[in-house]
Design a protein around this motif. Structure first.
Motif, PDB file in Angstrom:
ATOM      1  N   LYS A  73      -8.093  10.894   5.982  1.00 17.42           N
ATOM      2  CA  LYS A  73      -6.383  11.539   6.438  1.00 17.42           C
ATOM      3  C   LYS A  73      -5.311  10.595   4.817  1.00 17.42           C
ATOM      4  CE  LYS A  73      -7.307   9.157  10.151  1.00 17.42           C
ATOM      5  NZ  LYS A  73      -7.813   8.701  11.402  1.00 17.42           N
ATOM      6  N   ARG A  74      -4.722  11.180   4.928  1.00 18.39           N
ATOM      7  CA  ARG A  74      -3.388  11.272   5.079  1.00 18.39           C
ATOM      8  C   ARG A  74      -1.752  11.101   5.426  1.00 18.39           C
ATOM      9  NH1 ARG A  74      -2.804  14.281  -0.774  1.00 18.39           N
ATOM     10  NH2 ARG A  74      -2.915  16.064   0.048  1.00 18.39           N
ATOM     11  N   LYS A  75      -1.259   9.851   5.687  1.00 19.39           N
ATOM     12  CA  LYS A  75      -0.014   9.565   6.210  1.00 19.39           C
ATOM     13  C   LYS A  75       1.233   9.050   5.304  1.00 19.39           C
ATOM     14  CE  LYS A  75      -0.894   5.414   8.540  1.00 19.39           C
ATOM     15  NZ  LYS A  75      -1.420   5.216  10.509  1.00 19.39           N
ATOM     16  N   PRO A  76       2.609   9.368   6.184  1.00 13.88           N
ATOM     17  CA  PRO A  76       3.577   8.857   5.391  1.00 13.88           C
ATOM     18  C   PRO A  76       4.006   7.247   5.450  1.00 13.88           C
ATOM     19  CG  PRO A  76       4.393  10.036   6.356  1.00 13.88           C
ATOM     20  CD  PRO A  76       2.502  10.699   6.693  1.00 13.88           C
ATOM     21  N   TYR A  77       3.816   6.412   4.254  1.00  8.85           N
ATOM     22  CA  TYR A  77       4.142   4.958   5.334  1.00  8.85           C
ATOM     23  C   TYR A  77       5.629   5.169   5.925  1.00  8.85           C
ATOM     24  CZ  TYR A  77       5.508  -0.147   4.301  1.00  8.85           C
ATOM     25  OH  TYR A  77       5.408  -1.672   4.299  1.00  8.85           O
ATOM     26  N   PRO A  78       5.574   4.085   6.442  1.00  9.66           N
ATOM     27  CA  PRO A  78       7.152   4.233   7.482  1.00  9.66           C
ATOM     28  C   PRO A  78       8.208   4.238   7.345  1.00  9.66           C
ATOM     29  CG  PRO A  78       4.946   3.439   9.021  1.00  9.66           C
ATOM     30  CD  PRO A  78       4.706   3.984   7.655  1.00  9.66           C
ATOM     31  N   GLY A  79       7.953   2.974   6.515  1.00 13.71           N
ATOM     32  CA  GLY A  79       8.743   2.667   5.413  1.00 13.71           C
ATOM     33  C   GLY A  79       9.617   3.162   4.340  1.00 13.71           C
ATOM     34  N   ARG A  81       9.140   7.260   2.844  1.00 11.84           N
ATOM     35  CA  ARG A  81       7.879   8.845   3.226  1.00 11.84           C
ATOM     36  C   ARG A  81       7.472   9.506   1.895  1.00 11.84           C
ATOM     37  NH1 ARG A  81       7.705  10.888   7.499  1.00 11.84           N
ATOM     38  NH2 ARG A  81       7.123  12.704   7.281  1.00 11.84           N
ATOM     39  N   ARG A  82       8.131   8.787   0.617  1.00 16.43           N
ATOM     40  CA  ARG A  82       7.792   9.114  -0.927  1.00 16.43           C
ATOM     41  C   ARG A  82       5.899   8.292  -0.842  1.00 16.43           C
ATOM     42  NH1 ARG A  82      11.375   6.618  -4.413  1.00 16.43           N
ATOM     43  NH2 ARG A  82      11.555   5.213  -2.742  1.00 16.43           N
ATOM     44  N   ILE A  83       5.877   7.014  -0.310  1.00 12.01           N
ATOM     45  CA  ILE A  83       4.546   6.373  -0.376  1.00 12.01           C
ATOM     46  C   ILE A  83       2.990   7.032   1.254  1.00 12.01           C
ATOM     47  CG2 ILE A  83       2.964   4.368  -0.452  1.00 12.01           C
ATOM     48  CD1 ILE A  83       5.923   3.221  -1.082  1.00 12.01           C
ATOM     49  N   GLN A  84       2.137   7.289   1.035  1.00 11.92           N
ATOM     50  CA  GLN A  84       0.835   7.973   1.465  1.00 11.92           C
ATOM     51  C   GLN A  84       0.062   7.390   1.757  1.00 11.92           C
ATOM     52  OE1 GLN A  84       0.811  12.012   2.337  1.00 11.92           O
ATOM     53  NE2 GLN A  84       3.684  11.319   1.968  1.00 11.92           N
ATOM     54  N   ILE A  85      -0.799   6.555   2.971  1.00 12.24           N
ATOM     55  CA  ILE A  85      -1.384   5.746   3.654  1.00 12.24           C
ATOM     56  C   ILE A  85      -2.373   6.787   3.482  1.00 12.24           C
ATOM     57  CG2 ILE A  85      -2.364   4.281   5.144  1.00 12.24           C
ATOM     58  CD1 ILE A  85       0.140   2.781   2.830  1.00 12.24           C
ATOM     59  N   LEU A  86      -4.043   6.511   3.056  1.00 11.26           N
ATOM     60  CA  LEU A  86      -5.615   6.937   3.377  1.00 11.26           C
ATOM     61  C   LEU A  86      -6.108   6.154   4.423  1.00 11.26           C
ATOM     62  CD1 LEU A  86      -5.891   7.435  -0.657  1.00 11.26           C
ATOM     63  CD2 LEU A  86      -4.867   8.692   0.963  1.00 11.26           C
ATOM     64  N   SER A  87      -7.051   7.064   4.598  1.00 12.18           N
ATOM     65  CA  SER A  87      -7.847   5.698   6.342  1.00 12.18           C
ATOM     66  C   SER A  87      -8.280   7.434   6.241  1.00 12.18           C
ATOM     67  CB  SER A  87      -7.339   5.866   7.257  1.00 12.18           C
ATOM     68  OG  SER A  87      -6.135   6.820   7.949  1.00 12.18           O
ATOM     69  N   LEU A  88     -10.334   6.709   6.274  1.00  7.46           N
ATOM     70  CA  LEU A  88     -11.266   7.615   6.821  1.00  7.46           C
ATOM     71  C   LEU A  88     -10.877   8.291   7.933  1.00  7.46           C
ATOM     72  CD1 LEU A  88     -13.608   5.570   4.813  1.00  7.46           C
ATOM     73  CD2 LEU A  88     -12.244   7.474   4.047  1.00  7.46           C
ATOM     74  N   THR A  89     -10.952   8.985   8.362  1.00  5.68           N
ATOM     75  CA  THR A  89     -11.548  10.444   9.766  1.00  5.68           C
ATOM     76  C   THR A  89     -13.219   9.330  10.202  1.00  5.68           C
ATOM     77  OG1 THR A  89     -12.918  11.685   8.514  1.00  5.68           O
ATOM     78  CG2 THR A  89     -10.217  12.843   8.456  1.00  5.68           C
ATOM     79  N   ASP A  90     -13.035   9.627  11.326  1.00  3.78           N
ATOM     80  CA  ASP A  90     -14.797   9.306  11.920  1.00  3.78           C
ATOM     81  C   ASP A  90     -16.130  10.006  10.829  1.00  3.78           C
ATOM     82  OD1 ASP A  90     -13.508   7.600  13.896  1.00  3.78           O
ATOM     83  OD2 ASP A  90     -13.767   9.592  15.191  1.00  3.78           O
ATOM     84  N   LYS A  91     -16.159  11.585  10.562  1.00  5.06           N
ATOM     85  CA  LYS A  91     -16.402  12.069   9.555  1.00  5.06           C
ATOM     86  C   LYS A  91     -16.694  11.229   8.109  1.00  5.06           C
ATOM     87  CE  LYS A  91     -17.094  16.344   7.653  1.00  5.06           C
ATOM     88  NZ  LYS A  91     -16.799  17.979   7.439  1.00  5.06           N
ATOM     89  N   GLY A  92     -15.761  10.741   7.355  1.00  7.71           N
ATOM     90  CA  GLY A  92     -16.044   9.956   6.220  1.00  7.71           C
ATOM     91  C   GLY A  92     -16.497   8.340   6.136  1.00  7.71           C
ATOM     92  N   SER A  93     -15.864   7.947   7.946  1.00  6.81           N
ATOM     93  CA  SER A  93     -16.702   6.502   7.961  1.00  6.81           C
ATOM     94  C   SER A  93     -18.304   7.266   7.942  1.00  6.81           C
ATOM     95  CB  SER A  93     -16.189   6.215   9.150  1.00  6.81           C
ATOM     96  OG  SER A  93     -15.119   5.486   8.864  1.00  6.81           O
ATOM     97  N   LYS A  94     -18.759   8.232   9.019  1.00  5.57           N
ATOM     98  CA  LYS A  94     -19.997   7.964   8.622  1.00  5.57           C
ATOM     99  C   LYS A  94     -20.592   8.650   7.549  1.00  5.57           C
ATOM    100  CE  LYS A  94     -19.783   9.516  13.543  1.00  5.57           C
ATOM    101  NZ  LYS A  94     -19.725  10.806  14.605  1.00  5.57           N
ATOM    102  N   LYS A  95     -20.083   9.047   6.558  1.00  9.70           N
ATOM    103  CA  LYS A  95     -20.587   9.765   5.285  1.00  9.70           C
ATOM    104  C   LYS A  95     -20.519   8.935   4.375  1.00  9.70           C
ATOM    105  CE  LYS A  95     -21.242  12.921   3.328  1.00  9.70           C
ATOM    106  NZ  LYS A  95     -22.732  13.950   3.734  1.00  9.70           N
ATOM    107  N   VAL A  96     -19.283   7.744   4.695  1.00 10.17           N
ATOM    108  CA  VAL A  96     -19.227   6.305   4.269  1.00 10.17           C
ATOM    109  C   VAL A  96     -21.481   5.544   4.601  1.00 10.17           C
ATOM    110  CG1 VAL A  96     -18.681   3.861   3.494  1.00 10.17           C
ATOM    111  CG2 VAL A  96     -17.337   6.200   3.312  1.00 10.17           C
ATOM    112  N   GLN A  97     -21.053   4.936   5.276  1.00  9.52           N
ATOM    113  CA  GLN A  97     -22.591   4.550   6.232  1.00  9.52           C
ATOM    114  C   GLN A  97     -23.450   5.086   5.550  1.00  9.52           C
ATOM    115  OE1 GLN A  97     -21.945   4.698  10.020  1.00  9.52           O
ATOM    116  NE2 GLN A  97     -20.184   2.940  10.309  1.00  9.52           N
ATOM    117  N   GLN A  98     -23.980   6.872   5.762  1.00  8.45           N
ATOM    118  CA  GLN A  98     -24.794   7.321   5.216  1.00  8.45           C
ATOM    119  C   GLN A  98     -25.226   6.937   3.830  1.00  8.45           C
ATOM    120  OE1 GLN A  98     -24.539  11.444   3.857  1.00  8.45           O
ATOM    121  NE2 GLN A  98     -26.654  10.391   2.438  1.00  8.45           N
ATOM    122  N   VAL A  99     -24.396   7.974   3.389  1.00  9.85           N
ATOM    123  CA  VAL A  99     -24.126   7.094   1.214  1.00  9.85           C
ATOM    124  C   VAL A  99     -24.991   5.475   1.520  1.00  9.85           C
ATOM    125  CG1 VAL A  99     -23.646   6.924  -0.922  1.00  9.85           C
ATOM    126  CG2 VAL A  99     -22.728   8.426   0.939  1.00  9.85           C
TER     127      VAL A  99
END
Length: 138
Positions: A73-79, A81-99
């Motif tokens: 997931k990408r979301k703009p930084y509150p302070g 908006r040009r800065i994009q913050i990254l995080s894993l979705t549940d699907k992404g977290s599961k994929k990292v665990q599997q790998v």
């Protein structure tokens, strides 16, 4: 020194094979990006790309593919908006665990012919090498 160089390239190739075999649906590069995102607390695009030593254009394309795949997931930084913050979705977290689980399984199988002491020496030596290389690259 030639033997050191040959060992470096050979080991790098073998580790890449293990990583590639552990990845399904995503590339090794995407797996590395997801692991980096997971290891940081909501990093920015720039921070993550810099941490991986990746060109921001290439990094952005890979992140977009991961977003489209539902892994990141990408979301703009509150302070700013040009800065994009990254995080894993549940699907992404599961994929990292599997790998990670697949890599660990393959590494355990590779080291199975060694005794516990030999395995510990290898792990400690690799940690020390990582610390040294980390100091030299920063």
């Amino acid at each position: 020194m030639e033997q050191l160089l040959a060992t470096f390239h050979s080991l790098n190739g073998e580790l890449n094979k293990i990583h590639k075999e552990a990845c399904s649906e995503i590339s090794v590069q995407q797996s590395t990006i997801m692991h980096e995102i997971q290891s940081r607390n909501e990093p920015s695009m720039q921070e993550t790309a810099r941490g991986l030593g990746m060109d921001i254009t290439t990094f952005s394309r890979q992140v977009q593919t991961l977003v489209n795949g539902g892994y990141v997931k990408r979301k703009p930084y509150p302070g700013d908006r040009r800065i994009q913050i990254l995080s894993l979705t549940d699907k992404g977290s599961k994929k990292v665990q599997q790998v990670d689980a697949d890599i660990l399984k393959q590494m355990k199988e590779a080291l199975a012919s060694m005794g516990e002491f030999e395995q510990e020496i290898i792990v400690q030596s690799l940690r020390q090498l990582h610390r040294i290389l980390g100091k030299n690259s920063g």
